[in-house]
Scaffold this motif. Sequence first.
Motif, PDB file in Angstrom:
ATOM      1  N   MET A 107       0.842  -1.326   0.092  1.00  0.00           N
ATOM      2  CA  MET A 107      -0.022   0.046  -0.016  1.00  0.00           C
ATOM      3  C   MET A 107       0.809   1.243  -0.178  1.00  0.00           C
ATOM      4  O   MET A 107       0.668   2.161  -0.756  1.00  0.00           O
ATOM      5  N   MET A 108       1.898   1.074   0.487  1.00  0.00           N
ATOM      6  CA  MET A 108       2.875   2.493   0.930  1.00  0.00           C
ATOM      7  C   MET A 108       3.778   2.567  -0.407  1.00  0.00           C
ATOM      8  O   MET A 108       3.624   3.684  -0.950  1.00  0.00           O
ATOM      9  N   ALA A 109       3.857   1.479  -1.281  1.00  0.00           N
ATOM     10  CA  ALA A 109       4.519   1.571  -2.460  1.00  0.00           C
ATOM     11  C   ALA A 109       3.482   2.094  -3.480  1.00  0.00           C
ATOM     12  O   ALA A 109       4.034   3.065  -4.358  1.00  0.00           O
ATOM     13  N   GLU A 110       2.321   1.619  -3.518  1.00  0.00           N
ATOM     14  CA  GLU A 110       1.338   2.064  -4.315  1.00  0.00           C
ATOM     15  C   GLU A 110       1.206   3.625  -4.381  1.00  0.00           C
ATOM     16  O   GLU A 110       0.659   4.639  -5.171  1.00  0.00           O
ATOM     17  N   ALA A 111       1.177   4.085  -3.021  1.00  0.00           N
ATOM     18  CA  ALA A 111       1.007   5.468  -2.880  1.00  0.00           C
ATOM     19  C   ALA A 111       2.016   6.567  -3.103  1.00  0.00           C
ATOM     20  O   ALA A 111       1.898   7.597  -3.536  1.00  0.00           O
ATOM     21  N   VAL A 112       3.329   5.941  -3.062  1.00  0.00           N
ATOM     22  CA  VAL A 112       4.365   6.935  -3.252  1.00  0.00           C
ATOM     23  C   VAL A 112       5.206   6.630  -4.558  1.00  0.00           C
ATOM     24  O   VAL A 112       6.030   7.310  -4.894  1.00  0.00           O
ATOM     25  N   ALA A 113       5.390   5.223  -4.874  1.00  0.00           N
ATOM     26  CA  ALA A 113       6.219   4.805  -6.230  1.00  0.00           C
ATOM     27  C   ALA A 113       5.485   3.766  -7.020  1.00  0.00           C
ATOM     28  O   ALA A 113       5.529   2.680  -6.840  1.00  0.00           O
ATOM     29  N   LYS A 114       4.420   4.595  -7.774  1.00  0.00           N
ATOM     30  CA  LYS A 114       3.808   3.593  -8.797  1.00  0.00           C
ATOM     31  C   LYS A 114       4.764   2.882  -9.705  1.00  0.00           C
ATOM     32  O   LYS A 114       5.724   3.351  -9.976  1.00  0.00           O
ATOM     33  N   GLY A 115       4.357   1.428  -9.692  1.00  0.00           N
ATOM     34  CA  GLY A 115       5.209   0.564 -10.548  1.00  0.00           C
ATOM     35  C   GLY A 115       6.334  -0.016  -9.726  1.00  0.00           C
ATOM     36  O   GLY A 115       6.983  -0.952 -10.216  1.00  0.00           O
ATOM     37  N   ALA A 116       6.492   0.286  -8.528  1.00  0.00           N
ATOM     38  CA  ALA A 116       7.602  -0.064  -7.514  1.00  0.00           C
ATOM     39  C   ALA A 116       7.697  -1.576  -7.359  1.00  0.00           C
ATOM     40  O   ALA A 116       8.514  -2.213  -7.515  1.00  0.00           O
ATOM     41  N   VAL A 117       6.342  -1.842  -7.097  1.00  0.00           N
ATOM     42  CA  VAL A 117       6.070  -3.360  -6.888  1.00  0.00           C
ATOM     43  C   VAL A 117       6.500  -4.406  -8.037  1.00  0.00           C
ATOM     44  O   VAL A 117       7.457  -5.350  -7.667  1.00  0.00           O
TER      45      VAL A 117
END
Length: 229
Positions: A107-117
């Motif tokens: 959830m944190m990744a989706e909020a601050v770093a789109k595509g990071a996952v």
Amino acid sequence: MNQYVSQGAAVIDLPTDARNAFINKTYMHLTGAIFAFTGIEIAIFKTGCAVPIAQLFGGNWLLVLGAFMLVSWFASSLAHSGSKPVQYMALAAYVGAWSVMFVPMIMMAEAVAKGAVQSAALITFVGFSGLTATVFITKQDFSFLGSILKWAGIMALIAIVGGLIFNWQLGMWFSVAMVGFAGASILYTTSNILHTYHEDQYVGAALELFAGVILLLWYILRIFIMRDE
């Protein structure tokens, strides 16, 4: 040497057919664990359970750490010492627990770093493949990493707990160091698959490999998040 390894012929000393069968079973179980983890994550987010789970942890990474330690110890013990049904139960519990604990991070990744996952997953796959190939091509025994990993793990745990209690900032350097730690643990476990595991321990071997992979993914994803925060 892994404390859960029992007496018997090491995989490297088995006939070629038996050795290949063990390796295939181990990596099939690892692949199954990774697909199960991915499927559970998708289900959690599709059903809207992600927000309540994240709220349950409430940003309390000490709770996440405590849950991780408890589940890791319990599942690892069962996966190496129980009957086959118990071993499978341990692997399933470990995958399920990590699926839940990973929710706030995603959830944190989706909020601050789109595509990071997706990027972190790709880097993890490439890194894991390279480390695995290193062991199987060279056939080198990396058991000497065991004591190093033990003390590095203790130091990392102290740093994490200290950071949570005293509000220390564990920055990018710590995440990079933990990526190195996870990579070393994958080397160590892969080496054990050849040199110390035995042909009935493929479930335990898969669990240990999954632990290294998921830890590597966690900290690579953390690096992406810190970069874009």
